[in-house]
Motif scaffolding. Sequence first.
Motif, short mmCIF file in Angstrom:
data_model
loop_
_atom_site.label_atom_id
_atom_site.label_comp_id
_atom_site.label_asym_id
_atom_site.label_seq_id
_atom_site.Cartn_x
_atom_site.Cartn_y
_atom_site.Cartn_z
N ALA A 127 -26.55 6.39 25.00
CA ALA A 127 -27.10 7.54 24.30
C ALA A 127 -27.60 8.59 25.28
N ALA A 128 -27.61 9.85 24.82
CA ALA A 128 -28.00 10.96 25.71
C ALA A 128 -29.43 11.41 25.53
N GLN A 129 -30.05 11.08 24.40
CA GLN A 129 -31.35 11.68 24.12
C GLN A 129 -32.53 10.93 24.71
N TRP A 130 -32.29 9.77 25.32
CA TRP A 130 -33.38 9.02 25.93
C TRP A 130 -33.26 9.07 27.45
N THR A 131 -34.41 9.14 28.09
CA THR A 131 -34.42 9.18 29.56
C THR A 131 -34.07 7.80 30.11
N ARG A 132 -33.78 7.78 31.41
CA ARG A 132 -33.44 6.49 32.02
C ARG A 132 -34.59 5.50 31.93
N ARG A 133 -35.80 6.00 32.07
CA ARG A 133 -36.96 5.11 31.96
C ARG A 133 -37.06 4.51 30.56
N GLU A 134 -36.88 5.35 29.55
CA GLU A 134 -36.93 4.85 28.17
C GLU A 134 -35.81 3.85 27.90
N LYS A 135 -34.63 4.14 28.44
CA LYS A 135 -33.51 3.22 28.26
C LYS A 135 -33.79 1.88 28.93
N THR A 136 -34.35 1.93 30.13
CA THR A 136 -34.65 0.68 30.85
C THR A 136 -35.67 -0.15 30.08
N GLN A 137 -36.74 0.50 29.65
CA GLN A 137 -37.78 -0.22 28.91
C GLN A 137 -37.23 -0.80 27.61
N ALA A 138 -36.45 0.00 26.89
CA ALA A 138 -35.89 -0.47 25.62
C ALA A 138 -34.91 -1.61 25.84
N THR A 139 -34.09 -1.51 26.87
CA THR A 139 -33.12 -2.58 27.15
C THR A 139 -33.81 -3.89 27.48
N VAL A 140 -34.88 -3.80 28.27
CA VAL A 140 -35.65 -5.01 28.60
C VAL A 140 -36.21 -5.64 27.33
N LEU A 141 -36.77 -4.81 26.44
CA LEU A 141 -37.32 -5.33 25.19
C LEU A 141 -36.24 -5.90 24.28
N LEU A 142 -35.10 -5.20 24.21
CA LEU A 142 -34.03 -5.65 23.32
C LEU A 142 -33.39 -6.95 23.79
N LEU A 143 -33.25 -7.10 25.10
CA LEU A 143 -32.59 -8.29 25.64
C LEU A 143 -33.55 -9.43 25.96
#
Length: 202
Positions: A127-143
């Motif tokens: 996705a384009a609307q989230w920053t790399r930091r948000e993506k990293t944090q979300a990925t850690v939580l999701l996985l």
Amino acid sequence: MNNPTEHPLVRAHLDAVDRYTAPLSDERRRELLADLLEHVRVSLAERDPADEDAVRQVLEQLGSPQQIADAALAEEGRTRAEPETSSHTTLTLVLAVLPMPLLLVPVIGPGLALVATIVAAVRVAKAAQWTRREKTQATVLLLSPILVTPLAAAVVAASSGLDLPGVLLACAVGFCPAPVAAFRLARSAARLRTAALITTPR
């Protein structure tokens, strides 16, 4: 409001710039935002920071967040990726929270929940609307269920034995971070849409 850089319009404007320039390095984005903040501070130094029209004029002089991002990205030979549509974002968020109800499906529920989690993590990464930091944090939580669920199962097994209710409990504990990730992503996407509306010149 003594500090003009704390004005909601200024924060929204810079927040949008930060998100649109996500492809840039963290250092380059920090430099860009610092420069913009300094420009706003100097421009509003002799004006009433509570005057919304004055704030809007200064922000319009800076250019829209999209224009600022395009210029910064062009310097590095990059282009700005357009944010997802709300329907695509909604699908990603649904996939993020879907694992919880899927756990109630007999036998295949945990497997389906894991698949939905992985698909959601992939969609977040693209996705384009989230920053790399948000993506990293979300990925850690999701996985995190991949690690947390077995640990929770081990704790349940050691305390009361791993029967069907124990398995469901372990899975519920393991997948708890997923809704947290979905909530944070939804709030971030909503802020970006609001920022785009607020910072559009009248």
